[in-house]
Scaffold this active site. Sequence first.
Site, mmCIF file in Angstrom:
data_model
loop_
_atom_site.group_PDB
_atom_site.id
_atom_site.type_symbol
_atom_site.label_atom_id
_atom_site.label_comp_id
_atom_site.label_asym_id
_atom_site.label_seq_id
_atom_site.Cartn_x
_atom_site.Cartn_y
_atom_site.Cartn_z
ATOM 1 N N SER A 1 0.821 -1.213 0.000
ATOM 2 C CA SER A 1 0.000 0.000 0.000
ATOM 3 C C SER A 1 0.854 1.263 0.000
ATOM 4 O O SER A 1 0.330 2.357 -0.146
ATOM 5 C CB SER A 1 -0.917 -0.003 1.228
ATOM 6 O OG SER A 1 -0.153 -0.021 2.414
ATOM 7 N N LYS B 1 3.971 10.533 2.860
ATOM 8 C CA LYS B 1 4.075 11.547 1.797
ATOM 9 C C LYS B 1 4.956 12.695 2.252
ATOM 10 O O LYS B 1 5.187 12.906 3.434
ATOM 11 C CB LYS B 1 2.683 12.111 1.487
ATOM 12 C CG LYS B 1 1.678 11.118 0.941
ATOM 13 C CD LYS B 1 1.703 11.069 -0.567
ATOM 14 C CE LYS B 1 0.495 10.311 -1.133
ATOM 15 N NZ LYS B 1 0.289 8.989 -0.533
#
Lengths: 207, 207
Positions: A125, A164
């Site tokens: 993921s 991120k």
Amino acid sequence: MRKPEIREKILEFIRHSFDERGYAPTVRDIVKGCNLSSTSVAQHHLNTLEKEGRIHRDPQVVRSIQLMKKDIVEVPLLGAIAAGKPIPVPSSDTWTTPPEETLKLTADMIGNKSNIYALKIKGTSMLDALIDDGDIVVMEAVSTAEDGQMVAVWLKDEQEATLKKIYREPGRIRLQPANKQMKPIYVKPQNIEVQGKVVAVLRRLSR
Amino acid sequence: MRKPEIREKILEFIRHSFDERGYAPTVRDIVKGCNLSSTSVAQHHLNTLEKEGRIHRDPQVVRSIQLMKKDIVEVPLLGAIAAGKPIPVPSSDTWTTPPEETLKLTADMIGNKSNIYALKIKGTSMLDALIDDGDIVVMEAVSTAEDGQMVAVWLKDEQEATLKKIYREPGRIRLQPANKQMKPIYVKPQNIEVQGKVVAVLRRLSR
DNA sequence: TGTTCTATAGAACACTCGTTAAATATAAAT
DNA sequence: ATTTATATTTAACGAGTGTTCTATAGAACA
């Protein structure tokens, strides 16, 4: 008369002794190596250094000086991470309970940070962060981060954790994948929760 | 009468001493810790161990035993890697010339392999291997590899280096990217040259 | 068989070690 | 100026250290 310089010199000599010979110096080695006039002087400074927590000595034991700075740090290795679940953050007893899995890292990999832990990634993921199944992510447990840093964020609405690069923009936050070929996503500030900074990524192959 | 077992016990005790106390034991510590009957026995085995290269001692120096096994290994950190150029392989003098850049790794990361070196990746030509610009790839310099291992291969026709999992198939070789979403490529056996095995990938962030 | 190599045993030597004590010196604090 | 804390000097004690010597014992080998 405070004399910290001479103690720094002594510490430096002890370090030098470990580097050159592999073991700690004796009190008399220090006397010679630092041009001290007496063992009592060395003894006095060593006692002070021990009180300050810079070194440790076992009483009566020859060459038992140990520097408190470590070259290898062991960080707790927390369990799996899965899509749709928050990234595990160590609780207070996670730092104290010892019989867990740990990961050895060289100290220069993490600088002098504390609250470091590692996550073993299960599943793909995190592919957009160039992180594969089985990779290990070294995290620093913080709740704030500077622009451009790689962070673990929890997206409340989506009920999803992701890694991120974070950029604050007017009215929104831009989350940029490490893979520059992929497009960023934009979220409302109140929708995200920074769970930690990514310090390093580690992939072990060919075992 | 060869007695290697007792020496293993002594080595184990020395290791234990370093772990528990942080420094080497004395000869008499070893006598007590290994239930020996005399310092001469310990002395004899220590001399033998030193001849075998398993330990090192400085004459007349208390607690100077050093184990020859290392916890931290320094591997040479070779220069950039670029698309369209072969992956640098250390030459014979690369192993000997010391004043190069090195990378410290914990020994358990590379097992007991030799011929280990590290590459700093420049550019994003290895994205399909989930390797980003700035990542460090730890390599073992070998010219053969088993199926399924991640290897650095040089494609002669294409004049290109790439990191892929290698699988031998009848009449051809399948090179599979680490990113399973991407498709494999197939090459003729005589078109490729294995330059090394990938031991680990390392990404340092938040510096 | 005798020889050689390795392991064990006990004792002792010379030396270095960490530590302490007492006296003095110096700097900072009140 | 007096007190207090830190620093230096000199000397010595006793415990622990690596090492060596001699003697013994068993196994391997020719």
